[in-house]
Write an enzyme that holds these catalytic residues in place. Structure first.
Site, mmCIF file in Angstrom:
data_model
loop_
_atom_site.group_PDB
_atom_site.id
_atom_site.type_symbol
_atom_site.label_atom_id
_atom_site.label_comp_id
_atom_site.label_asym_id
_atom_site.label_seq_id
_atom_site.Cartn_x
_atom_site.Cartn_y
_atom_site.Cartn_z
ATOM 1 N N GLY A 19 0.822 -1.212 0.000
ATOM 2 C CA GLY A 19 0.000 0.000 0.000
ATOM 3 C C GLY A 19 0.855 1.261 0.000
ATOM 4 O O GLY A 19 2.080 1.213 -0.185
ATOM 5 N N LEU A 20 0.201 2.391 0.208
ATOM 6 C CA LEU A 20 0.876 3.694 0.194
ATOM 7 C C LEU A 20 2.005 3.759 1.232
ATOM 8 O O LEU A 20 3.162 4.033 0.900
ATOM 9 C CB LEU A 20 -0.178 4.782 0.469
ATOM 10 C CG LEU A 20 0.289 6.190 0.791
ATOM 11 C CD1 LEU A 20 1.036 6.812 -0.372
ATOM 12 C CD2 LEU A 20 -0.908 7.065 1.171
ATOM 13 N N GLY A 22 3.100 1.198 3.187
ATOM 14 C CA GLY A 22 3.940 -0.013 3.115
ATOM 15 C C GLY A 22 5.011 0.107 2.039
ATOM 16 O O GLY A 22 6.174 -0.270 2.261
ATOM 17 N N TYR A 137 -15.864 3.006 9.432
ATOM 18 C CA TYR A 137 -14.402 2.883 9.398
ATOM 19 C C TYR A 137 -13.799 3.467 10.673
ATOM 20 O O TYR A 137 -12.926 2.868 11.306
ATOM 21 C CB TYR A 137 -13.890 3.624 8.157
ATOM 22 C CG TYR A 137 -12.403 3.815 8.063
ATOM 23 C CD1 TYR A 137 -11.566 2.787 7.635
ATOM 24 C CD2 TYR A 137 -11.812 5.049 8.363
ATOM 25 C CE1 TYR A 137 -10.192 2.980 7.514
ATOM 26 C CE2 TYR A 137 -10.443 5.251 8.247
ATOM 27 C CZ TYR A 137 -9.637 4.218 7.820
ATOM 28 O OH TYR A 137 -8.286 4.415 7.702
ATOM 29 N N LYS A 141 -11.618 1.582 13.518
ATOM 30 C CA LYS A 141 -10.242 2.002 13.826
ATOM 31 C C LYS A 141 -10.089 2.394 15.302
ATOM 32 O O LYS A 141 -9.061 2.151 15.914
ATOM 33 C CB LYS A 141 -9.859 3.184 12.930
ATOM 34 C CG LYS A 141 -9.549 2.780 11.495
ATOM 35 C CD LYS A 141 -8.182 2.126 11.438
ATOM 36 C CE LYS A 141 -7.783 1.723 10.044
ATOM 37 N NZ LYS A 141 -6.479 1.044 10.007
ATOM 38 N N PRO A 164 -2.101 8.398 12.089
ATOM 39 C CA PRO A 164 -1.626 9.287 11.018
ATOM 40 C C PRO A 164 -2.735 10.218 10.534
ATOM 41 O O PRO A 164 -3.922 9.889 10.592
ATOM 42 C CB PRO A 164 -1.239 8.323 9.881
ATOM 43 C CG PRO A 164 -1.255 6.948 10.476
ATOM 44 C CD PRO A 164 -2.216 7.011 11.635
ATOM 45 N N HIS A 180 -8.365 9.595 -1.682
ATOM 46 C CA HIS A 180 -8.274 10.759 -0.802
ATOM 47 C C HIS A 180 -8.006 12.018 -1.635
ATOM 48 O O HIS A 180 -7.783 11.942 -2.842
ATOM 49 C CB HIS A 180 -7.159 10.535 0.229
ATOM 50 C CG HIS A 180 -7.471 9.451 1.214
ATOM 51 N ND1 HIS A 180 -6.670 8.346 1.397
ATOM 52 C CD2 HIS A 180 -8.514 9.291 2.062
ATOM 53 C CE1 HIS A 180 -7.205 7.558 2.326
ATOM 54 N NE2 HIS A 180 -8.321 8.107 2.745
ATOM 55 N N LYS A 188 -7.032 14.031 -11.402
ATOM 56 C CA LYS A 188 -7.933 14.933 -12.141
ATOM 57 C C LYS A 188 -7.135 15.963 -12.942
ATOM 58 O O LYS A 188 -7.484 16.286 -14.076
ATOM 59 C CB LYS A 188 -8.836 15.684 -11.156
ATOM 60 C CG LYS A 188 -10.030 14.894 -10.675
ATOM 61 C CD LYS A 188 -10.960 15.905 -9.999
ATOM 62 C CE LYS A 188 -11.872 15.317 -9.003
ATOM 63 N NZ LYS A 188 -12.638 16.331 -8.292
HETATM 64 P P1 NDP Z 1 -3.472 1.366 1.378
HETATM 65 O O1 NDP Z 1 -4.905 1.258 1.010
HETATM 66 O O2 NDP Z 1 -2.557 2.041 0.412
HETATM 67 O O3 NDP Z 1 -2.901 -0.067 1.684
HETATM 68 C C1 NDP Z 1 -3.644 -0.941 2.479
HETATM 69 C C2 NDP Z 1 -2.979 -2.283 2.454
HETATM 70 O O4 NDP Z 1 -3.811 -3.174 3.181
HETATM 71 C C3 NDP Z 1 -2.766 -2.870 1.074
HETATM 72 O O5 NDP Z 1 -1.447 -3.384 1.001
HETATM 73 C C4 NDP Z 1 -3.771 -4.013 1.015
HETATM 74 O O6 NDP Z 1 -3.317 -5.126 0.275
HETATM 75 C C5 NDP Z 1 -3.859 -4.404 2.475
HETATM 76 N N1 NDP Z 1 -5.105 -5.089 2.760
HETATM 77 C C6 NDP Z 1 -6.374 -4.628 2.618
HETATM 78 N N2 NDP Z 1 -7.255 -5.591 2.945
HETATM 79 C C7 NDP Z 1 -6.507 -6.694 3.284
HETATM 80 C C8 NDP Z 1 -6.825 -8.012 3.675
HETATM 81 N N3 NDP Z 1 -8.099 -8.431 3.822
HETATM 82 N N4 NDP Z 1 -5.799 -8.868 3.904
HETATM 83 C C9 NDP Z 1 -4.525 -8.485 3.771
HETATM 84 N N5 NDP Z 1 -4.149 -7.244 3.411
HETATM 85 C C10 NDP Z 1 -5.149 -6.371 3.156
HETATM 86 O O7 NDP Z 1 -3.403 2.079 2.806
HETATM 87 P P2 NDP Z 1 -2.348 3.133 3.353
HETATM 88 O O8 NDP Z 1 -0.979 2.662 3.084
HETATM 89 O O9 NDP Z 1 -2.805 4.463 2.880
HETATM 90 O O10 NDP Z 1 -2.657 3.081 4.910
HETATM 91 C C11 NDP Z 1 -1.900 2.297 5.821
HETATM 92 C C12 NDP Z 1 -2.585 2.344 7.165
HETATM 93 O O11 NDP Z 1 -2.646 3.701 7.616
HETATM 94 C C13 NDP Z 1 -4.021 1.843 7.122
HETATM 95 O O12 NDP Z 1 -4.282 1.064 8.269
HETATM 96 C C14 NDP Z 1 -4.858 3.124 7.130
HETATM 97 O O13 NDP Z 1 -6.111 2.916 7.743
HETATM 98 C C15 NDP Z 1 -3.992 4.056 7.916
HETATM 99 N N6 NDP Z 1 -4.162 5.476 7.557
HETATM 100 C C16 NDP Z 1 -4.011 5.922 6.269
HETATM 101 C C17 NDP Z 1 -4.188 7.265 5.965
HETATM 102 C C18 NDP Z 1 -4.039 7.794 4.569
HETATM 103 O O14 NDP Z 1 -4.209 9.023 4.365
HETATM 104 N N7 NDP Z 1 -3.736 6.976 3.556
HETATM 105 C C19 NDP Z 1 -4.495 8.245 7.020
HETATM 106 C C20 NDP Z 1 -4.603 7.653 8.335
HETATM 107 C C21 NDP Z 1 -4.445 6.340 8.571
HETATM 108 P P3 NDP Z 1 -3.329 -5.102 -1.347
HETATM 109 O O15 NDP Z 1 -2.295 -4.120 -1.750
HETATM 110 O O16 NDP Z 1 -2.964 -6.480 -1.725
HETATM 111 O O17 NDP Z 1 -4.730 -4.701 -1.715
#
Ligand code: NDP
Length: 312
Positions: A19-20, A22, A137, A141, A164, A180, A188
């Site tokens: 993810g973002l 990660g 959500y 959380k 965060p 977001h 856009k």
């Molecule tokens: P992303 O949506 O970019 O990444 C989320 C990750 O969670 C992805 O790698 C996804 O896997 C994995 N995931 C989702 N569902 C499952 C599942 N059922 N089993 C295993 N893995 C799963 O999120 P961010 O990196 O943006 O956020 C990281 C954390 O920070 C999150 O907990 C979020 O709630 C929190 N956060 C984020 C903010 C933001 O502005 N982005 C602000 C505040 C908090 P896959 O890639 O395979 O889909």
């Protein structure tokens, strides 16, 4: 308190690794183990057991969750609640069973009550209902705080919840409806430029928000996990606050977009300001924060270079 402890990299497991946040962590700390939903579905207890059995980590940075923008939260409150509660419950349950020394999990500033005295501070999390647009959500959380307190009370676990604020950077979700504010504006503006159309902006651009670059969040979470013994929730934000209008202006300049920018004044913008108290974070001296202009520059370059494969 930083105490300079070092942890063997192969003992650190990061969920949500694609993810973002990660991806930003993987760029800086490539030797840890990163897993995503392709490897294990964390809503499924058997998968989570298999994950802990395979890696047997001493430290877990738990980033995985069902994440999305306002439209997605309004359309799918059941999934946002159930998946996050299942994921967090499974991860904490097996982290306890496998005697994980340090688990860090992510809440979000949207856990705070809709009506609250600013600045946001961790002790105010449970003082009222979160905003109705993402209450499912937000409540899921919030429960991270309750679960961690319960594990601490019953088993003495010294785990950490971080909070965060708005994160942006490469590898974000750039979907035009479900993302977001910054990734939506970048996508856009990219389309407005190549199609020679106006750039539509939700709201009047007056709302002021805090933004933090994904590399900074990743570095701070890593250090809090590997070098501190903090157990109270910590807000992770930057000292930079900008109005949405200012963010739009920066994105427009970086793209070299010269077309019309149309603010949709009839759309709601939410609270005017939502400042958070980051005095604890700043006192820990965990590094410098990337200025918004620089972070946006990196993010936009990445988006243009990776347009075909970016999540959108
Ligand atoms: P992303 O949506 O970019 O990444 C989320 C990750 O969670 C992805 O790698 C996804 O896997 C994995 N995931 C989702 N569902 C499952 C599942 N059922 N089993 C295993 N893995 C799963 O999120 P961010 O990196 O943006 O956020 C990281 C954390 O920070 C999150 O907990 C979020 O709630 C929190 N956060 C984020 C903010 C933001 O502005 N982005 C602000 C505040 C908090 P896959 O890639 O395979 O889909």
């Amino acid at each position: 308190m930083l105490h300079g402890r070092r942890v063997a990299m192969n003992n650190i497991l990061v969920t949500g690794g694609a993810g973002l946040v990660g991806s930003a962590m993987k760029r800086q700390y490539p030797d840890a183990t990163y897993v995503s939903s392709v490897d294990f579905d964390l809503t499924n207890p058997t998968d989570v057991l298999n994950m802990f059995t395979k890696y047997n980590p001493t430290h877990v940075i738990h980033l995985a969750g069902r994440v999305g923008g306002v439209a997605a939260n309004i359309a799918h409150p059941v999934e946002f609640f159930e998946e996050n509660v299942l994921i967090n419950t499974n991860v904490m349950r097996y982290a306890h069973q496998f005697n994980v020394e340090r688990l860090t999990a992510c809440m979000s500033t949207c856990v705070f009550p809709d009506t609250v005295e600013y600045p946001l501070q961790p002790h105010k999390i449970h003082l009222g209902e979160p905003h109705q647009s993402n209450y499912a959500y937000a409540y899921a959380k919030r429960m991270i705080d309750i679960q961690m307190r319960a594990y601490q009370q019953q088993y003495g676990r010294k785990w950490l919840a971080v909070i965060p604020t708005n994160v942006y950077g490469p590898d974000d979700n750039y979907n035009l409806i479900n993302s977001h504010v910054i990734p939506a504006l970048i996508h856009k503006c990219y389309l407005a430029k190549i199609n020679n159309t106006p750039l539509d902006v939700w709201g009047g651009g007056k709302a002021i928000r805090e933004f933090i670059y994904s590399d900074d969040v990743a570095r701070v979470i890593w250090k809090l996990t590997t070098e501190t013994v903090e157990v109270d929730p910590i807000i992770i934000s930057s000292p930079f606050q900008y109005s949405i209008g200012e963010v739009v202006q920066k994105i427009v300049q970086l793209f070299g977009f010269t077309g019309e920018v149309k603010f949709q004044f009839d759309q709601p913008e939410g609270q005017h300001r939502k400042p958070s108290d980051i005095s604890l974070l700043l006192s820990m001296e965990l590094g410098k924060f990337t200025p918004l202009d620089i972070g946006l520059q990196h993010t936009i370059s990445w988006f243009i270079d990776n347009y075909d494969t970016a999540r959108k």
